[in-house]
Scaffold this motif. Structure first.
Motif, PDB file in Angstrom:
ATOM      1  N   ILE A  41      70.529  42.957  42.974  1.00  0.00           N
ATOM      2  CA  ILE A  41      70.995  41.680  43.491  1.00  0.00           C
ATOM      3  C   ILE A  41      72.515  41.670  43.532  1.00  0.00           C
ATOM      4  O   ILE A  41      73.172  42.017  42.558  1.00  0.00           O
ATOM      5  N   GLY A  42      73.077  41.263  44.670  1.00  0.00           N
ATOM      6  CA  GLY A  42      74.526  41.337  44.849  1.00  0.00           C
ATOM      7  C   GLY A  42      74.944  42.786  44.985  1.00  0.00           C
ATOM      8  O   GLY A  42      75.908  43.234  44.372  1.00  0.00           O
ATOM      9  N   LEU A  64      74.429  38.418  50.006  1.00  0.00           N
ATOM     10  CA  LEU A  64      74.642  37.328  50.950  1.00  0.00           C
ATOM     11  C   LEU A  64      75.590  37.713  52.081  1.00  0.00           C
ATOM     12  O   LEU A  64      75.697  36.988  53.068  1.00  0.00           O
ATOM     13  N   SER A  65      76.289  38.839  51.936  1.00  0.00           N
ATOM     14  CA  SER A  65      77.269  39.241  52.935  1.00  0.00           C
ATOM     15  C   SER A  65      76.681  40.247  53.924  1.00  0.00           C
ATOM     16  O   SER A  65      76.351  41.379  53.544  1.00  0.00           O
ATOM     17  N   ALA A  72      76.340  49.107  53.139  1.00  0.00           N
ATOM     18  CA  ALA A  72      75.316  49.720  52.295  1.00  0.00           C
ATOM     19  C   ALA A  72      74.331  50.538  53.122  1.00  0.00           C
ATOM     20  O   ALA A  72      73.972  51.664  52.752  1.00  0.00           O
ATOM     21  N   ALA A  73      73.885  49.980  54.230  1.00  0.00           N
ATOM     22  CA  ALA A  73      72.938  50.685  55.090  1.00  0.00           C
ATOM     23  C   ALA A  73      73.555  51.958  55.661  1.00  0.00           C
ATOM     24  O   ALA A  73      72.891  52.994  55.756  1.00  0.00           O
ATOM     25  N   TYR A  85      67.610  46.756  52.945  1.00  0.00           N
ATOM     26  CA  TYR A  85      68.661  45.806  52.588  1.00  0.00           C
ATOM     27  C   TYR A  85      68.335  44.472  53.238  1.00  0.00           C
ATOM     28  O   TYR A  85      67.989  44.406  54.418  1.00  0.00           O
ATOM     29  N   ARG A  86      68.438  43.405  52.423  1.00  0.00           N
ATOM     30  CA  ARG A  86      68.065  42.081  52.910  1.00  0.00           C
ATOM     31  C   ARG A  86      69.120  41.042  52.553  1.00  0.00           C
ATOM     32  O   ARG A  86      69.717  41.085  51.475  1.00  0.00           O
ATOM     33  N   ASN A  87      69.316  40.098  53.466  1.00  0.00           N
ATOM     34  CA  ASN A  87      70.207  38.960  53.241  1.00  0.00           C
ATOM     35  C   ASN A  87      69.363  37.794  52.746  1.00  0.00           C
ATOM     36  O   ASN A  87      68.734  37.095  53.535  1.00  0.00           O
TER      37      ASN A  87
END
Length: 205
Positions: A41-42, A64-65, A72-73, A85-87
């Motif tokens: 997380i984060g 959240l960004s 990251a991806a 990766y998820r927002n």
């Protein structure tokens, strides 16, 4: 955060001392046993997600960004790793995803306005009998302590980033992780980087 900020955090996470202390924390958790899920997380530019994936976990980074997630991806693709990766907001994450075997949060609680609420959300999002891993700077993360470490280890190879880290924490109250945990909750503690950083491994009952 902007793309520039995301690239800066990628540089921070690429500093060997920074990557190594987080790798030590991931290794402390242990390799995956069977099909185990790890959320970070984060996640920022995805350092812990890549380290956990190399330890055999089905890994997801949550932030959240969008710019952080894009970095990251990109890094995961460069390393040939399959990572999702998820927002998703921390408050909603356990409502939309299967709870993980391991949930980690590094340098997250320190920047939350409501740390107790953040810890509750992290704890509740962890599977029963799963592990919650918190990595945060301690009261030992001071400018004098960082200076002594740098005098011993040198400023090159990205080590100078440690001083920026110490400066950014100089007016911040350290996260008292044990005080934020549910009463009677058992945990193990691992000091990192000469005690300037700590890792707490909490097993959810």
């Amino acid at each position: 955060m902007s793309k520039l900020a995301a690239r800066f955090f990628r540089m921070v996470q690429s500093a060997p001392f920074y990557a190594n202390l987080h790798a030590e924390a991931v290794a402390w958790v242990g390799v995956a046993s069977g099909q185990q899920i790890w959320w970070d997380i984060g996640c920022g530019p995805g350092l812990i997600t890549r380290q956990a994936a190399r330890s055999g976990y089905a890994t997801m980074g949550i932030d959240l960004s969008p710019d952080m997630l894009a970095e990251a991806a990109k890094m995961a693709k460069q390393d040939g790793l399959q990572i999702a990766y998820r927002n998703i907001d921390l408050q909603c994450v356990s409502d939309v995803l299967e709870k993980p075997s391991v949930l980690s949060a590094a340098s997250l609680l320190a920047v939350l306005s409501d740390r107790p609420a953040g810890m509750r959300q992290l704890y509740n999002a962890t599977r029963e009998a799963g592990k919650l891993v918190i990595i945060e700077t301690t009261a030992e993360m001071t400018i004098p302590h960082a200076w002594r470490w740098l005098m011993k280890n040198g400023w090159k190879n990205g080590n100078w980033i440690l001083m920026l880290w110490a400066i950014s924490r100089r007016k911040m109250i350290p996260v008292d992780v044990p005080a934020l945990l549910p009463a009677g909750c058992q945990f193990d503690y691992l000091p990192l980087l000469d005690g300037m950083v700590g890792a707490w491994q909490i097993k959810k009952r």
